[in-house]
Design a protein around this motif. Sequence first.
Motif, PDB file in Angstrom:
ATOM      1  N   MET A   1      47.837  57.072  81.247  1.00 14.20           N
ATOM      2  CA  MET A   1      46.797  56.589  80.684  1.00 14.20           C
ATOM      3  C   MET A   1      45.539  57.344  81.150  1.00 14.20           C
ATOM      4  O   MET A   1      44.748  58.035  80.557  1.00 14.20           O
ATOM      5  CB  MET A   1      46.348  55.192  80.406  1.00 14.20           C
ATOM      6  N   ASP A   2      45.740  57.473  82.750  1.00 14.00           N
ATOM      7  CA  ASP A   2      44.523  57.976  83.440  1.00 14.00           C
ATOM      8  C   ASP A   2      44.510  59.279  83.129  1.00 14.00           C
ATOM      9  O   ASP A   2      43.395  60.039  83.170  1.00 14.00           O
ATOM     10  CB  ASP A   2      44.876  57.723  84.876  1.00 14.00           C
ATOM     11  N   ASN A   3      45.695  60.249  83.255  1.00 14.25           N
ATOM     12  CA  ASN A   3      45.590  61.656  83.075  1.00 14.25           C
ATOM     13  C   ASN A   3      45.341  61.925  81.542  1.00 14.25           C
ATOM     14  O   ASN A   3      44.699  63.071  81.343  1.00 14.25           O
ATOM     15  CB  ASN A   3      46.885  62.318  83.403  1.00 14.25           C
ATOM     16  N   LYS A   4      45.629  60.933  80.634  1.00 17.42           N
ATOM     17  CA  LYS A   4      45.251  61.564  79.285  1.00 17.42           C
ATOM     18  C   LYS A   4      43.577  61.468  79.182  1.00 17.42           C
ATOM     19  O   LYS A   4      43.127  62.273  78.275  1.00 17.42           O
ATOM     20  CB  LYS A   4      45.883  60.446  78.322  1.00 17.42           C
ATOM     21  N   LEU A   5      43.052  60.538  79.665  1.00 18.00           N
ATOM     22  CA  LEU A   5      41.564  60.562  79.572  1.00 18.00           C
ATOM     23  C   LEU A   5      41.127  61.555  80.290  1.00 18.00           C
ATOM     24  O   LEU A   5      39.898  61.977  79.630  1.00 18.00           O
ATOM     25  CB  LEU A   5      41.060  59.025  80.178  1.00 18.00           C
ATOM     26  N   LYS A   6      41.599  61.898  81.463  1.00 16.06           N
ATOM     27  CA  LYS A   6      40.925  63.146  82.045  1.00 16.06           C
ATOM     28  C   LYS A   6      41.151  64.255  81.139  1.00 16.06           C
ATOM     29  O   LYS A   6      40.075  65.064  81.110  1.00 16.06           O
ATOM     30  CB  LYS A   6      41.479  63.239  83.398  1.00 16.06           C
ATOM     31  N   ILE A   7      42.310  64.607  80.808  1.00 16.81           N
ATOM     32  CA  ILE A   7      42.606  65.577  79.762  1.00 16.81           C
ATOM     33  C   ILE A   7      41.740  65.863  78.757  1.00 16.81           C
ATOM     34  O   ILE A   7      40.968  66.935  78.335  1.00 16.81           O
ATOM     35  CB  ILE A   7      43.990  65.817  79.754  1.00 16.81           C
TER      36      ILE A   7
ATOM     37  N   LEU B   1      33.616  70.191  87.566  1.00 21.16           N
ATOM     38  CA  LEU B   1      34.765  70.637  86.781  1.00 21.16           C
ATOM     39  C   LEU B   1      36.106  70.552  87.883  1.00 21.16           C
ATOM     40  O   LEU B   1      36.905  69.858  87.486  1.00 21.16           O
ATOM     41  CB  LEU B   1      34.695  71.676  86.010  1.00 21.16           C
ATOM     42  N   ILE B   2      35.839  71.424  88.870  1.00 16.51           N
ATOM     43  CA  ILE B   2      36.888  71.601  89.744  1.00 16.51           C
ATOM     44  C   ILE B   2      37.147  70.519  90.750  1.00 16.51           C
ATOM     45  O   ILE B   2      38.377  70.140  91.063  1.00 16.51           O
ATOM     46  CB  ILE B   2      36.502  72.965  90.748  1.00 16.51           C
ATOM     47  N   LEU B   3      36.299  69.668  90.546  1.00 17.27           N
ATOM     48  CA  LEU B   3      36.484  68.391  91.658  1.00 17.27           C
ATOM     49  C   LEU B   3      37.527  67.468  90.943  1.00 17.27           C
ATOM     50  O   LEU B   3      38.187  66.677  91.662  1.00 17.27           O
ATOM     51  CB  LEU B   3      35.088  67.454  91.730  1.00 17.27           C
ATOM     52  N   ASN B   4      37.571  67.543  89.620  1.00 12.25           N
ATOM     53  CA  ASN B   4      38.467  66.687  88.984  1.00 12.25           C
ATOM     54  C   ASN B   4      40.147  67.234  89.493  1.00 12.25           C
ATOM     55  O   ASN B   4      40.918  66.392  89.056  1.00 12.25           O
ATOM     56  CB  ASN B   4      38.411  66.790  87.211  1.00 12.25           C
TER      57      ASN B   4
ATOM     58  N   VAL C   1      32.041  62.144  72.854  1.00 12.05           N
ATOM     59  CA  VAL C   1      33.336  61.572  73.108  1.00 12.05           C
ATOM     60  C   VAL C   1      33.503  62.105  74.658  1.00 12.05           C
ATOM     61  O   VAL C   1      34.141  61.172  75.214  1.00 12.05           O
ATOM     62  CB  VAL C   1      34.407  62.552  72.371  1.00 12.05           C
ATOM     63  N   PHE C   2      33.044  63.259  75.168  1.00 10.78           N
ATOM     64  CA  PHE C   2      33.376  63.574  76.783  1.00 10.78           C
ATOM     65  C   PHE C   2      32.600  62.598  77.377  1.00 10.78           C
ATOM     66  O   PHE C   2      33.206  61.899  78.224  1.00 10.78           O
ATOM     67  CB  PHE C   2      32.496  64.921  76.760  1.00 10.78           C
ATOM     68  N   VAL C   3      31.259  61.983  76.981  1.00 16.13           N
ATOM     69  CA  VAL C   3      30.526  61.005  77.980  1.00 16.13           C
ATOM     70  C   VAL C   3      31.310  59.718  77.712  1.00 16.13           C
ATOM     71  O   VAL C   3      31.457  59.096  78.879  1.00 16.13           O
ATOM     72  CB  VAL C   3      29.184  60.980  77.337  1.00 16.13           C
ATOM     73  N   TYR C   4      32.103  59.072  76.882  1.00 15.58           N
ATOM     74  CA  TYR C   4      32.331  57.926  76.578  1.00 15.58           C
ATOM     75  C   TYR C   4      33.870  58.028  77.100  1.00 15.58           C
ATOM     76  O   TYR C   4      34.025  57.005  77.992  1.00 15.58           O
ATOM     77  CB  TYR C   4      32.786  57.574  74.996  1.00 15.58           C
TER      78      TYR C   4
ATOM     79  N   LEU D   1      33.206  58.336  81.192  1.00 14.61           N
ATOM     80  CA  LEU D   1      32.769  56.799  81.703  1.00 14.61           C
ATOM     81  C   LEU D   1      33.784  55.740  81.567  1.00 14.61           C
ATOM     82  O   LEU D   1      34.015  55.185  82.548  1.00 14.61           O
ATOM     83  CB  LEU D   1      31.570  56.480  80.972  1.00 14.61           C
ATOM     84  N   PHE D   2      34.705  56.003  80.712  1.00 23.12           N
ATOM     85  CA  PHE D   2      35.978  55.177  80.701  1.00 23.12           C
ATOM     86  C   PHE D   2      36.722  55.204  81.814  1.00 23.12           C
ATOM     87  O   PHE D   2      37.526  54.414  82.356  1.00 23.12           O
ATOM     88  CB  PHE D   2      36.553  54.923  79.406  1.00 23.12           C
ATOM     89  N   TYR D   3      37.144  56.639  82.071  1.00 23.91           N
ATOM     90  CA  TYR D   3      37.936  57.051  82.953  1.00 23.91           C
ATOM     91  C   TYR D   3      37.236  56.594  84.386  1.00 23.91           C
ATOM     92  O   TYR D   3      38.206  56.317  85.258  1.00 23.91           O
ATOM     93  CB  TYR D   3      38.084  58.505  82.992  1.00 23.91           C
TER      94      TYR D   3
END
Length: 124
Positions: free
Chosen positions: A1-7, A53-56, A101-104, A107-109
């Motif tokens: 789930m963590d990777n999906k949110l980040k992607i 972006l690269i820090l991710n 959607v990016f912000v939400y 932030l959830f991530y």
Amino acid sequence: MDNKLKIVSLTLYSLIILMGQMIGLPFILWLIFTSFDFGNSDQIFAISGLIGLILNFTKYGKLILRKILSFILMILPIVKLLTEIPLEKFNYFTFQIPLLVFVYTYLFYIIKPNKNKKTPYKNI
């Protein structure tokens, strides 16, 4: 789930469309082109967005402070554009929906607890 949110959040961040004179430009291309446009006042903000972006993709991706720093660095160019250009210019869905959607999702991530944390207590 963590990777999906980040992607999802990083994909939407890259696909925010900035309307130009003739066509729309994806935000990731604006970041890349502006970071190499020497003498431009937005260059430092574009570089900060690319660094965020690269820090991710670093190995310290699970640290909460790194996630917060990455979010701040990525949101800086957008805030700069929103304060520099009248808000009426951003009244189109290909900017608003991906941004929201990016912000939400990001932030959830950030606030979502990490399942891989080591706890001092054992499950009995």
